[in-house]
Motif scaffolding. Structure first.
Motif, PDB file in Angstrom:
ATOM      1  N   TRP A 270       0.879  -1.172   0.000  1.00 53.72           N
ATOM      2  CA  TRP A 270       0.000   0.000   0.000  1.00 53.72           C
ATOM      3  C   TRP A 270       0.911   1.215   0.000  1.00 53.72           C
ATOM      4  CZ3 TRP A 270      -4.799   1.043  -1.103  1.00 53.72           C
ATOM      5  CH2 TRP A 270      -5.317   2.300  -0.753  1.00 53.72           C
ATOM      6  N   HIS A 271       0.928   1.930  -1.102  1.00 50.89           N
ATOM      7  CA  HIS A 271       1.774   3.118  -1.273  1.00 50.89           C
ATOM      8  C   HIS A 271       3.242   2.818  -0.952  1.00 50.89           C
ATOM      9  CE1 HIS A 271      -1.553   5.942  -2.065  1.00 50.89           C
ATOM     10  NE2 HIS A 271      -2.230   5.095  -1.314  1.00 50.89           N
TER      11      HIS A 271
ATOM     12  N   PRO B  80       4.679  -2.423   2.943  1.00 50.82           N
ATOM     13  CA  PRO B  80       3.950  -3.689   3.050  1.00 50.82           C
ATOM     14  C   PRO B  80       2.532  -3.457   3.588  1.00 50.82           C
ATOM     15  CG  PRO B  80       6.160  -3.936   3.937  1.00 50.82           C
ATOM     16  CD  PRO B  80       5.962  -2.471   3.660  1.00 50.82           C
ATOM     17  N   LEU B  81       1.565  -4.108   2.969  1.00 50.77           N
ATOM     18  CA  LEU B  81       0.170  -3.918   3.367  1.00 50.77           C
ATOM     19  C   LEU B  81      -0.042  -4.273   4.829  1.00 50.77           C
ATOM     20  CD1 LEU B  81      -2.750  -3.246   2.764  1.00 50.77           C
ATOM     21  CD2 LEU B  81      -3.027  -5.561   1.829  1.00 50.77           C
ATOM     22  N   TYR B  82       0.597  -5.348   5.295  1.00 55.49           N
ATOM     23  CA  TYR B  82       0.422  -5.744   6.697  1.00 55.49           C
ATOM     24  C   TYR B  82       0.937  -4.652   7.637  1.00 55.49           C
ATOM     25  CZ  TYR B  82       5.285  -7.404   6.206  1.00 55.49           C
ATOM     26  OH  TYR B  82       6.625  -7.494   5.960  1.00 55.49           O
ATOM     27  N   THR B  83       1.999  -3.962   7.250  1.00 59.85           N
ATOM     28  CA  THR B  83       2.527  -2.859   8.065  1.00 59.85           C
ATOM     29  C   THR B  83       1.534  -1.704   8.096  1.00 59.85           C
ATOM     30  OG1 THR B  83       4.811  -3.460   7.579  1.00 59.85           O
ATOM     31  CG2 THR B  83       4.422  -1.203   8.302  1.00 59.85           C
TER      32      THR B  83
ATOM     33  N   LEU C 149      -8.265  -1.554   1.096  1.00 61.10           N
ATOM     34  CA  LEU C 149      -6.832  -1.738   0.918  1.00 61.10           C
ATOM     35  C   LEU C 149      -6.498  -3.152   0.444  1.00 61.10           C
ATOM     36  CD1 LEU C 149      -7.072   0.748   2.854  1.00 61.10           C
ATOM     37  CD2 LEU C 149      -5.006  -0.063   3.945  1.00 61.10           C
ATOM     38  N   VAL C 150      -7.382  -4.100   0.713  1.00 57.39           N
ATOM     39  CA  VAL C 150      -7.129  -5.514   0.422  1.00 57.39           C
ATOM     40  C   VAL C 150      -7.682  -5.848  -0.960  1.00 57.39           C
ATOM     41  CG1 VAL C 150      -7.506  -7.889   1.202  1.00 57.39           C
ATOM     42  CG2 VAL C 150      -7.203  -6.058   2.880  1.00 57.39           C
ATOM     43  N   HIS C 151      -6.779  -5.876  -1.958  1.00 61.54           N
ATOM     44  CA  HIS C 151      -7.189  -6.180  -3.329  1.00 61.54           C
ATOM     45  C   HIS C 151      -7.240  -7.687  -3.571  1.00 61.54           C
ATOM     46  CE1 HIS C 151      -7.072  -1.984  -4.394  1.00 61.54           C
ATOM     47  NE2 HIS C 151      -5.882  -1.905  -3.840  1.00 61.54           N
ATOM     48  N   GLU C 152      -6.384  -8.432  -2.890  1.00 60.55           N
ATOM     49  CA  GLU C 152      -6.394  -9.897  -2.931  1.00 60.55           C
ATOM     50  C   GLU C 152      -6.200 -10.379  -1.502  1.00 60.55           C
ATOM     51  OE1 GLU C 152      -3.523 -11.613  -5.558  1.00 60.55           O
ATOM     52  OE2 GLU C 152      -3.951 -10.177  -7.138  1.00 60.55           O
TER      53      GLU C 152
END
Length: 120
Positions: A20-21, A24-27, A91-94
């Motif tokens: 995300w930008h 890491p998405l989890y972060t 935010l969750v695309h997959e």
């Protein structure tokens, strides 16, 4: 913060390489949970798994994957977790987002109470 009794668990399963930008998405999810004042968030890295894409990701040497599954788990009262789940859903695309009722038995931070090392 005190958390005991009925609560809600949010689990977000995504790929380790999801971003995300540039982060890491989890972060991003953990930082947003912190900013939202939620009780806590933890990230767990999987060693093998598959999801909606039906592609198996694994750490086994013969089929190394650089996109292992990760799960972000957040627990707090439903009144805080449910709006947060709606906030991060775009935010969750997959991946997978689930909510479940849980019972908090003990929630203690560092420096608060006995660390369990003493004799009974």
């Amino acid at each position: 913060m005190t958390l005991e009794g009925p609560a809600r668990r949010l689990t977000v399963a995504v790929g380790e390489n999801d971003t995300w930008h540039g982060m890491p998405l989890y972060t991003e999810i953990v930082h947003r949970a912190h900013a939202a004042g939620l009780a806590g968030a933890s990230v767990f890295r999987g060693i093998e798994g598959f999801g909606a894409s039906n592609h198996i990701h694994t750490t086994r040497i013969l089929s190394l994957s650089e996109d292992l599954p990760v799960a972000v788990v957040v627990v707090d009262v439903a009144e805080k977790v449910e709006p947060f789940a709606a906030e991060i859903a775009p935010l969750v695309h997959e991946g997978l987002i689930t909510l479940a009722d849980v019972e908090v038995v003990r929630y203690v931070g560092r420096g608060a109470g006995d660390r369990g090392g003493g004799a009974a």
